[in-house]
Design a protein around this motif. Structure first.
Motif, PDB file in Angstrom:
ATOM      1  N   THR A  19      -3.365  -8.073  -5.032  1.00  0.00           N
ATOM      2  CA  THR A  19      -2.292  -7.244  -4.647  1.00  0.00           C
ATOM      3  C   THR A  19      -2.670  -6.152  -3.722  1.00  0.00           C
ATOM      4  O   THR A  19      -2.013  -5.200  -3.780  1.00  0.00           O
ATOM      5  N   TYR A  20      -3.832  -6.212  -2.997  1.00  0.00           N
ATOM      6  CA  TYR A  20      -4.200  -5.222  -2.269  1.00  0.00           C
ATOM      7  C   TYR A  20      -3.140  -4.712  -1.242  1.00  0.00           C
ATOM      8  O   TYR A  20      -2.450  -5.500  -0.592  1.00  0.00           O
ATOM      9  N   GLY A  21      -2.947  -3.501  -1.257  1.00  0.00           N
ATOM     10  CA  GLY A  21      -1.773  -2.818  -0.423  1.00  0.00           C
ATOM     11  C   GLY A  21      -0.475  -2.833  -0.596  1.00  0.00           C
ATOM     12  O   GLY A  21       0.367  -2.387  -0.338  1.00  0.00           O
ATOM     13  N   SER A  22      -0.281  -3.733  -1.980  1.00  0.00           N
ATOM     14  CA  SER A  22       1.294  -3.927  -2.385  1.00  0.00           C
ATOM     15  C   SER A  22       1.569  -2.663  -3.249  1.00  0.00           C
ATOM     16  O   SER A  22       2.884  -2.383  -3.439  1.00  0.00           O
ATOM     17  N   GLY A  23       0.554  -1.821  -3.831  1.00  0.00           N
ATOM     18  CA  GLY A  23       1.256  -0.845  -4.612  1.00  0.00           C
ATOM     19  C   GLY A  23       1.081  -1.291  -6.152  1.00  0.00           C
ATOM     20  O   GLY A  23       1.189  -0.299  -6.878  1.00  0.00           O
ATOM     21  N   TYR A  24       0.550  -2.320  -6.728  1.00  0.00           N
ATOM     22  CA  TYR A  24       0.396  -3.069  -7.684  1.00  0.00           C
ATOM     23  C   TYR A  24      -0.965  -3.256  -8.283  1.00  0.00           C
ATOM     24  O   TYR A  24      -1.609  -3.812  -7.137  1.00  0.00           O
ATOM     25  N   ASP A  25      -1.362  -3.116  -9.144  1.00  0.00           N
ATOM     26  CA  ASP A  25      -2.645  -3.549  -9.555  1.00  0.00           C
ATOM     27  C   ASP A  25      -2.627  -4.388 -10.967  1.00  0.00           C
ATOM     28  O   ASP A  25      -1.624  -4.201 -11.772  1.00  0.00           O
TER      29      ASP A  25
END
Length: 256
Positions: free
Chosen positions: A162-168
């Motif tokens: 999810t890196y950079g997507s805004g989600y963890d």
């Protein structure tokens, strides 16, 4: 007494294969490389997935238009079978940042999905069948935010892409529960005036929602620093935050 551990690595036709051939020993470890194998033209390599009793599945894809899956024996690293799937039109518009997520008894292809008409977004999933090496069912949306979210973010201990997507994402130790988190874009630009609104959604290993909502933090961003999350096999979420003394950020940080 040292225990000898074999590190099993599968390589495509890229330069790292030469490195693996040269470096076969590293202290007590043994590096074992598979034979070179080809992938369809313009297909990008993604993270391999190991399945006990089945082997290692190496997926490659051409965006959301097509996927290639190759199964390797976990001991011999010999290719067992291969399947190429055309998926053009199977995924809805507005999808990005996809990754495969292995749960306890299911595997899902997860992705960020933006709904431009409502200016909201969320996570959607499509189940993957490792036996057929193909997708099953249809894409379904898990949740939607109440507004635009902050971009950025990062991995959660390697569980997702999810890196950079805004989600963890955070997965329980037994992989029976998963937590998705995000932050809404702030209403105020100044940290002293804005309090984070954090989305937390928990699902079981079949991606059935257990609970979730958006929560406004009790302190401003200047006073509170969100540190980390953890999720238990019972679906409970543990949230670690650092709260500074005083209302002034500099004064508070000096007394932390």
């Amino acid at each position: 007494m040292k225990t000898k551990i074999s590190i099993i690595i599968a390589f495509t036709l890229i330069g790292t294969y030469v490195f693996a051939q040269q470096l076969t020993k590293a202290g007590p470890y043994t590096i074992k490389a598979s034979e070179k194998f080809e992938t369809p033209k313009h297909f990008a390599l993604t993270n391999p997935m190991g399945y006990q009793g089945k082997g290692i599945i190496v997926p490659t894809n051409r965006g959301f238009k097509g996927f290639n899956f190759q199964l390797f024996d976990a001991k011999t690293l010999k290719k067992q079978k291969e399947n190429t799937v055309e998926t053009e039109g199977k995924f809805p518009e507005g999808c990005s940042f996809p990754w495969f997520q292995k749960m306890k008894s299911h595997t899902f292809y997860c992705m960020r999905q933006v709904f431009r008409d409502t200016k909201t977004e969320g996570i959607s999933v499509l189940e993957f069948d490792p036996d057929k090496m193909d997708f099953t069912g249809v894409v379904r949306n898990l949740f939607q935010s109440s507004g635009p979210i902050r971009s950025g973010g990062g991995f959660s201990f390697g569980y997702s892409g999810t890196y950079g997507s805004g989600y963890d994402t955070y997965v329980s130790a037994d992989r029976s529960k998963i937590l998705f988190t995000y932050e809404l874009k702030p209403k105020e630009k100044r940290d002293k005036l804005n309090s984070d609104v954090i989305g937390m959604y928990v699902f079981d290993d079949n991606m059935k929602k257990l609970w979730g909502d958006e929560f406004e933090m009790p302190y401003t961003e200047a006073k509170m620093n969100n540190m980390d999350y953890a999720i238990g096999s019972d679906g409970k979420v543990y949230f670690l935050a650092q709260v500074y003394e005083g209302d002034d950020p500099k004064q508070g940080r000096d007394k932390k």
